[in-house]
Design an enzyme around this catalytic site. Structure first.
Site, PDB file in Angstrom:
ATOM      1  N   ARG A 191       8.324   2.892   4.984  1.00 18.44           N
ATOM      2  CA  ARG A 191       7.267   3.270   4.043  1.00 18.44           C
ATOM      3  C   ARG A 191       5.890   3.162   4.700  1.00 18.44           C
ATOM      4  O   ARG A 191       4.964   3.895   4.351  1.00 18.44           O
ATOM      5  CB  ARG A 191       7.338   2.387   2.794  1.00 18.44           C
ATOM      6  CG  ARG A 191       8.521   2.731   1.901  1.00 18.44           C
ATOM      7  CD  ARG A 191       8.666   1.771   0.735  1.00 18.44           C
ATOM      8  NE  ARG A 191       7.589   1.790  -0.231  1.00 18.44           N
ATOM      9  CZ  ARG A 191       7.447   2.672  -1.214  1.00 18.44           C
ATOM     10  NH1 ARG A 191       8.337   3.617  -1.383  1.00 18.44           N
ATOM     11  NH2 ARG A 191       6.422   2.611  -2.050  1.00 18.44           N
ATOM     12  N   CYS A 222       3.456  -1.277 -12.555  1.00 21.22           N
ATOM     13  CA  CYS A 222       3.826  -0.141 -13.411  1.00 21.22           C
ATOM     14  C   CYS A 222       5.007  -0.573 -14.274  1.00 21.22           C
ATOM     15  O   CYS A 222       5.998   0.143 -14.390  1.00 21.22           O
ATOM     16  CB  CYS A 222       4.129   1.096 -12.580  1.00 21.22           C
ATOM     17  SG  CYS A 222       5.482   0.882 -11.424  1.00 21.22           S
ATOM     18  N   GLY A 270      -1.278   5.849  -2.571  1.00 22.64           N
ATOM     19  CA  GLY A 270      -2.086   6.351  -3.689  1.00 22.64           C
ATOM     20  C   GLY A 270      -3.365   5.551  -3.877  1.00 22.64           C
ATOM     21  O   GLY A 270      -4.463   6.105  -3.973  1.00 22.64           O
ATOM     22  N   LYS A 271      -3.236   4.224  -3.898  1.00 27.60           N
ATOM     23  CA  LYS A 271      -4.418   3.387  -4.149  1.00 27.60           C
ATOM     24  C   LYS A 271      -5.283   3.326  -2.888  1.00 27.60           C
ATOM     25  O   LYS A 271      -6.503   3.334  -2.957  1.00 27.60           O
ATOM     26  CB  LYS A 271      -3.998   1.970  -4.569  1.00 27.60           C
ATOM     27  CG  LYS A 271      -2.858   1.931  -5.582  1.00 27.60           C
ATOM     28  CD  LYS A 271      -3.274   1.812  -6.974  1.00 27.60           C
ATOM     29  CE  LYS A 271      -2.217   1.848  -8.052  1.00 27.60           C
ATOM     30  NZ  LYS A 271      -0.913   2.391  -7.922  1.00 27.60           N
ATOM     31  N   ASP A 292      -1.092  -4.078  -5.777  1.00 27.12           N
ATOM     32  CA  ASP A 292      -0.314  -3.177  -6.636  1.00 27.12           C
ATOM     33  C   ASP A 292       1.135  -3.607  -6.406  1.00 27.12           C
ATOM     34  O   ASP A 292       1.837  -3.062  -5.559  1.00 27.12           O
ATOM     35  CB  ASP A 292      -0.562  -1.734  -6.180  1.00 27.12           C
ATOM     36  CG  ASP A 292       0.070  -0.724  -7.111  1.00 27.12           C
ATOM     37  OD1 ASP A 292       0.156  -1.011  -8.312  1.00 27.12           O
ATOM     38  OD2 ASP A 292       0.486   0.351  -6.629  1.00 27.12           O
ATOM     39  N   ALA A 299       0.768  -1.254   0.000  1.00 27.26           N
ATOM     40  CA  ALA A 299       0.000   0.000   0.000  1.00 27.26           C
ATOM     41  C   ALA A 299       0.794   1.297   0.000  1.00 27.26           C
ATOM     42  O   ALA A 299       0.253   2.337  -0.379  1.00 27.26           O
ATOM     43  CB  ALA A 299      -0.954   0.000   1.183  1.00 27.26           C
ATOM     44  N   ALA A 300       2.052   1.307   0.463  1.00 36.82           N
ATOM     45  CA  ALA A 300       2.746   2.596   0.610  1.00 36.82           C
ATOM     46  C   ALA A 300       3.203   3.133  -0.751  1.00 36.82           C
ATOM     47  O   ALA A 300       3.551   2.332  -1.618  1.00 36.82           O
ATOM     48  CB  ALA A 300       3.960   2.428   1.517  1.00 36.82           C
ATOM     49  N   PRO A 301       3.190   4.448  -0.942  1.00 40.55           N
ATOM     50  CA  PRO A 301       2.878   5.497   0.037  1.00 40.55           C
ATOM     51  C   PRO A 301       1.388   5.763   0.254  1.00 40.55           C
ATOM     52  O   PRO A 301       1.030   6.519   1.130  1.00 40.55           O
ATOM     53  CB  PRO A 301       3.550   6.726  -0.576  1.00 40.55           C
ATOM     54  CG  PRO A 301       3.540   6.477  -2.056  1.00 40.55           C
ATOM     55  CD  PRO A 301       3.701   5.001  -2.220  1.00 40.55           C
TER      56      PRO A 301
HETATM   57  C1  LIG Z   1       4.123  -0.275  -6.483  1.00 40.12           C
HETATM   58  S1  LIG Z   1       4.498  -0.008  -4.817  1.00 40.12           S
HETATM   59  C2  LIG Z   1       2.940   0.347  -4.121  1.00 40.12           C
HETATM   60  C3  LIG Z   1       2.392   1.713  -4.429  1.00 40.12           C
HETATM   61  C4  LIG Z   1       1.104   1.965  -3.709  1.00 40.12           C
HETATM   62  N1  LIG Z   1       0.129   0.946  -3.967  1.00 40.12           N
HETATM   63  C5  LIG Z   1       0.517   3.321  -4.068  1.00 40.12           C
HETATM   64  O1  LIG Z   1      -0.417   3.361  -4.885  1.00 40.12           O
HETATM   65  O2  LIG Z   1       0.935   4.322  -3.498  1.00 40.12           O
HETATM   66  C6  LIG Z   1       4.775  -1.616  -4.222  1.00 40.12           C
HETATM   67  C7  LIG Z   1       4.965  -1.737  -2.724  1.00 40.12           C
HETATM   68  O3  LIG Z   1       5.160  -3.112  -2.405  1.00 40.12           O
HETATM   69  C8  LIG Z   1       6.072  -3.202  -1.330  1.00 40.12           C
HETATM   70  N2  LIG Z   1       6.691  -4.564  -1.313  1.00 40.12           N
HETATM   71  C9  LIG Z   1       7.959  -4.898  -1.596  1.00 40.12           C
HETATM   72  N3  LIG Z   1       8.132  -6.223  -1.432  1.00 40.12           N
HETATM   73  C10 LIG Z   1       6.967  -6.736  -1.033  1.00 40.12           C
HETATM   74  C11 LIG Z   1       6.530  -8.048  -0.670  1.00 40.12           C
HETATM   75  N4  LIG Z   1       7.335  -9.084  -0.734  1.00 40.12           N
HETATM   76  N5  LIG Z   1       5.257  -8.177  -0.277  1.00 40.12           N
HETATM   77  C12 LIG Z   1       4.404  -7.139  -0.230  1.00 40.12           C
HETATM   78  N6  LIG Z   1       4.783  -5.879  -0.571  1.00 40.12           N
HETATM   79  C13 LIG Z   1       6.039  -5.687  -0.963  1.00 40.12           C
HETATM   80  C14 LIG Z   1       7.064  -2.089  -1.614  1.00 40.12           C
HETATM   81  O4  LIG Z   1       7.720  -1.698  -0.431  1.00 40.12           O
HETATM   82  C15 LIG Z   1       6.164  -0.995  -2.185  1.00 40.12           C
HETATM   83  O5  LIG Z   1       5.772  -0.089  -1.186  1.00 40.12           O
END
Ligand SMILES: C[S@@+](CC[C@H](N)C(=O)[O-])C[C@H]1O[C@@H](n2cnc3c(N)ncnc32)[C@H](O)[C@@H]1O
Length: 463
Positions: A140, A233, A116-117, A180, A112-114
């Protein structure tokens, strides 16, 4: 910019796109478009349009989305502090716009971080139902929490866990899940050329493996009849059509739901997978050379069956008598809403000195051992013999829900954001909601004609 793109990436895209490649690669030379999405929890689009002074144009397929001019700085405007909008690029906004979230849904945003969704999902939930927003990286997850507070979201639990651990707690609980996924970020190359340095063919494959694991854990948490939206993305088929193909072959009770082919959207590419499953055409691709955004892949899936309903619990609080009296006193002196209305959506729970309004749906889950940063709305803290409201509560309130408020505009609100005492002549003593053009921004406390500033120190701006 084109020169910075990894050679293996360019060759791969050339192979995949054929004649279309030249158009695709040219898009890296275009300036990226800036945009924001209104937070409808804070007020309607019509109200915002009357108040703002930016040069905007609507994003055609997102009702509350706007492109803004590069001469505007909405991230520095007091409206940003008040959570009036979230700065987000158009492809990223599209994901939640395609998920049919209803106010009673139980939603999980797994990566979920930061935020947006998450903040878009919350706006669609209209502060009803429940939203669990999870982020694996601790630092994050704090940014996520800040954004959830800023946007005045009341019904979100924020966790800092990996998807496997989370799945042990929430078996078949959620009616909607957003994945996401962390990805190789090929759609970020234009916005942030440094992302090119992290790209490699091997990293694409590693990301695909991780996405597979995250999807499997998401599956365990999805209720029968529930929907899961998957997005990245990036452009690589391994992380998109191939990931979905693998997932639905393993879980035959998951089927692909057709997404609308709106103007500028392109179909998914079954021909880039081994199975060539034609249903993959119903997933969508947003390409930066076709659509004014950075690019995304989106797939919507549904699990067979019917979701179960969760009924509100009759147990409404764990406060002792004295705490309830103090809270009631604050409530009566400060707010124009009744405690009964407040308790319709949740349960009052005290942890240490802090009081929360937690979504009742989560009362059915054993949460022990889960790393939780926030469970619902932080109402405030009991300090000695008084109750002090939180910043989160201020941002979740509207002008007509409080007894006292002071409204500022963008030219005279700076003093408040700087943390200075306000020159207002109040005839009352007590908590007052500070507003910017009618949007809540934080607390002030009036005493003997002076209004003390309660804008949190960490959020104050510099001179
Ligand atoms: C594309 S970003 C998410 C952006 C967010 N959904 C938004 O709209 O602001 C993907 C996120 O997945 C996290 N992530 C990394 N490895 C992961 C894992 N193994 N399981 C779940 N989340 C993970 C990252 O730290 C990152 O914050």
């Amino acid at each position: 910019m084109i020169t910075k793109l990894p050679l293996d990436f360019k060759n791969k895209m050339k192979n995949l796109l054929g004649d279309e490649y030249e158009e695709f690669i040219k898009a890296y030379e275009y300036e990226n478009k800036q945009s924001f999405r209104l937070n409808l929890l804070k007020g309607t689009k019509e109200i915002f349009l009357k108040k703002h002074t930016f040069t905007t144009s609507p994003i055609p397929w997102i009702d509350e989305g706007f492109y803004y001019s590069k001469d505007d700085f909405p991230g520095k405007h007091p409206f940003h502090h008040a959570g009036v909008y979230y700065i987000q690029e158009p492809s990223a906004m599209t994901v939640v716009s395609l998920l049919n979230i209803k106010p009673k849904d139980r939603v999980l945003d797994l990566c979920a971080a930061p935020g947006g969704k998450t903040t878009f999902a919350a706006s669609k939930l209209e502060n009803q139902g429940v939203l669990v927003s999870n982020e694996i990286v601790q630092k994050r997850s704090r940014i996520l929490l800040h954004n959830v507070e800023r946007m005045g979201i009341k019904n979100s639990m924020i966790t800092n866990e990996d998807s496997h651990k989370l799945s042990k707690y929430f078996s078949e609980f959620f009616t909607k899940i957003i994945v996401d996924a962390p990805c190789s970020g090929e759609g970020m190359f234009r916005k942030d050329p440094n992302c090119c340095d992290e790209w490699s063919t091997n990293n694409v494959l590693k990301c695909a493996e991780r996405q597979n694991e995250i999807l499997e854990n998401a599956y365990k948490m999805l209720s029968p009849g529930g929907q899961l939206i998957y997005s990245t993305c990036t452009f690589s088929p391994e992380e998109n059509e191939m990931a979905i193909d693998k997932f639905i072959s393993k879980f035959p009770d998951m089927k692909i739901i057709e997404l609308p082919l709106l103007e500028g959207f392109s179909q998914g590419r079954p021909e880039w997978t081994n199975s060539q499953n034609p249903d993959l055409k119903n997933t969508i691709r947003l390409w930066p050379h076709i659509n004014k955004g950075e690019g995304h892949y989106i797939a919507l899936l549904e699990k067979d069956g019917m979701p179960k309903d969760i009924k509100p619990t009759s147990n409404k609080t764990n406060l002792d008598k004295k705490q309830m009296e103090e809270f009631n006193k604050f409530f009566k002196e400060t707010l124009n809403i009744s405690i009964d209305d407040l308790l319709e959506d949740g349960i009052l729970k005290i942890f240490g000195e802090s009081l929360y309004l937690t979504p009742y749906q989560l009362n059915t889950i054993e949460l022990k051992g889960l790393n939780i940063l926030r469970n619902g709305l932080h109402l405030g803290d009991f300090k000695k013999n008084r109750f002090e409201p939180s910043h989160h509560l201020a941002l979740a309130l509207k002008k007509d829900q409080v007894k006292y408020s002071h409204n500022f505009n963008s030219s005279n609100v700076k003093k408040y954001l700087l943390g200075e005492t306000l020159d207002v002549e109040d005839s009352f003593n007590g908590w007052t909601l500070i507003l910017i053009d009618g949007y809540s921004l934080g607390w002030g406390k009036s005493k003997n004609g002076l209004c003390k500033n309660h804008y949190p120190k960490g959020l104050r701006v510099n001179k």
